[in-house]
Design a protein around this motif. Sequence first.
Motif, short mmCIF file in Angstrom:
data_model
loop_
_atom_site.label_atom_id
_atom_site.label_comp_id
_atom_site.label_asym_id
_atom_site.label_seq_id
_atom_site.Cartn_x
_atom_site.Cartn_y
_atom_site.Cartn_z
N TRP A 278 -72.06 -18.08 45.53
CA TRP A 278 -72.89 -16.92 45.18
C TRP A 278 -73.99 -16.68 46.20
O TRP A 278 -74.40 -15.55 46.41
CB TRP A 278 -73.49 -17.14 43.79
CG TRP A 278 -72.45 -17.33 42.73
CD1 TRP A 278 -72.19 -18.45 42.02
CD2 TRP A 278 -71.50 -16.34 42.29
NE1 TRP A 278 -71.14 -18.25 41.16
CE2 TRP A 278 -70.69 -16.96 41.28
CE3 TRP A 278 -71.25 -15.01 42.63
CZ2 TRP A 278 -69.67 -16.29 40.64
CZ3 TRP A 278 -70.23 -14.35 41.97
CH2 TRP A 278 -69.45 -14.97 41.00
N ILE A 279 -74.47 -17.74 46.86
CA ILE A 279 -75.52 -17.56 47.87
C ILE A 279 -74.97 -16.79 49.06
O ILE A 279 -75.57 -15.85 49.57
CB ILE A 279 -76.09 -18.92 48.29
CG1 ILE A 279 -76.75 -19.61 47.10
CG2 ILE A 279 -77.09 -18.75 49.43
CD1 ILE A 279 -77.30 -20.97 47.42
N SER A 281 -72.36 -14.87 49.02
CA SER A 281 -72.04 -13.51 48.58
C SER A 281 -73.29 -12.63 48.55
O SER A 281 -73.25 -11.46 48.96
CB SER A 281 -71.41 -13.56 47.18
OG SER A 281 -70.22 -14.33 47.18
N ALA A 282 -74.41 -13.19 48.10
CA ALA A 282 -75.64 -12.42 48.09
C ALA A 282 -76.11 -12.10 49.50
O ALA A 282 -76.61 -11.00 49.78
CB ALA A 282 -76.72 -13.18 47.33
#
Length: 283
Positions: A278-279, A281-282
């Motif tokens: 998720w990091i 992706s962000a």
Amino acid sequence: MEASPAPPVAPVQDTLSPAEEPTPAAEPATTPPAPISASLEERLGTRWAVWVGGLALALGGLLLVRYSIEQGVFGPGVRVVLGGLFALILVAAGEWFRRTERKLPVEAIPTAHVPSILTAAGTVTAFATVYAAHALYGFIGPAGAFVLLGIIGVATMLAAALHGPALAGLGLAGSFVVPLLVSSQSPNPWPLVVYLIAVAAAGYALARLRRWLWLAASVVAGAFLWGAAMLGQAAGDTAGGWAQALFVHVGVQLALAAAFMALEPHLSTSDDEAAPDWIASAA
């Protein structure tokens, strides 16, 4: 007839088999004493004292030029040269301490990272010296100041591979601030785009080398902020040069973030063990 004497009987030895021999009692295991954490007084008196000393050295480099201006002791050229020499001395002292691993008289002082403090103070002095040579005295033009300040910032980040994360943060912050320190009569977006690409690539490479996720996230944040600033310039640009530069900036920065944060860290991960990052992706 006389009875013959009985044969001698061998004496029975009172011995035990190896399995029956008594084993010595095991000594009680001694647990090592728990490490004593440093108290607040020890931290303030050793580690923080060294950090304050490094800050004092950095401020001394900044005030060296100003004091010489107010007192009129030296000319502008000598002031800039003295500032540059002071910066080189601090950086050389930091590298000397790192290479020789010199033992200091106080045992707690090495935990304060004296080499990195000296290098950071020299870096700040170098930034101030180049900026003074450009903004105060006009010895260096915008292009030269831009290149020199950028070299100092990127070199500071690369030196952080040896001196620790604090120097990496200082170098990255200085690198992103450099374009704000240099003004030009006719701003050109393309040198800014190339410069930001170089800074981001160096920051991502250092982040992967030392596995500093916070540094990679800081590079993403800096690139995003400069993209927002370029968007404001593109809104008032009728020629379209800033809009094209913004398009290239966004595309290249996205590619760098994807390569260093999403692709390269997961090359050795199998499909069964893969999970969403998720990091990345962000970013």
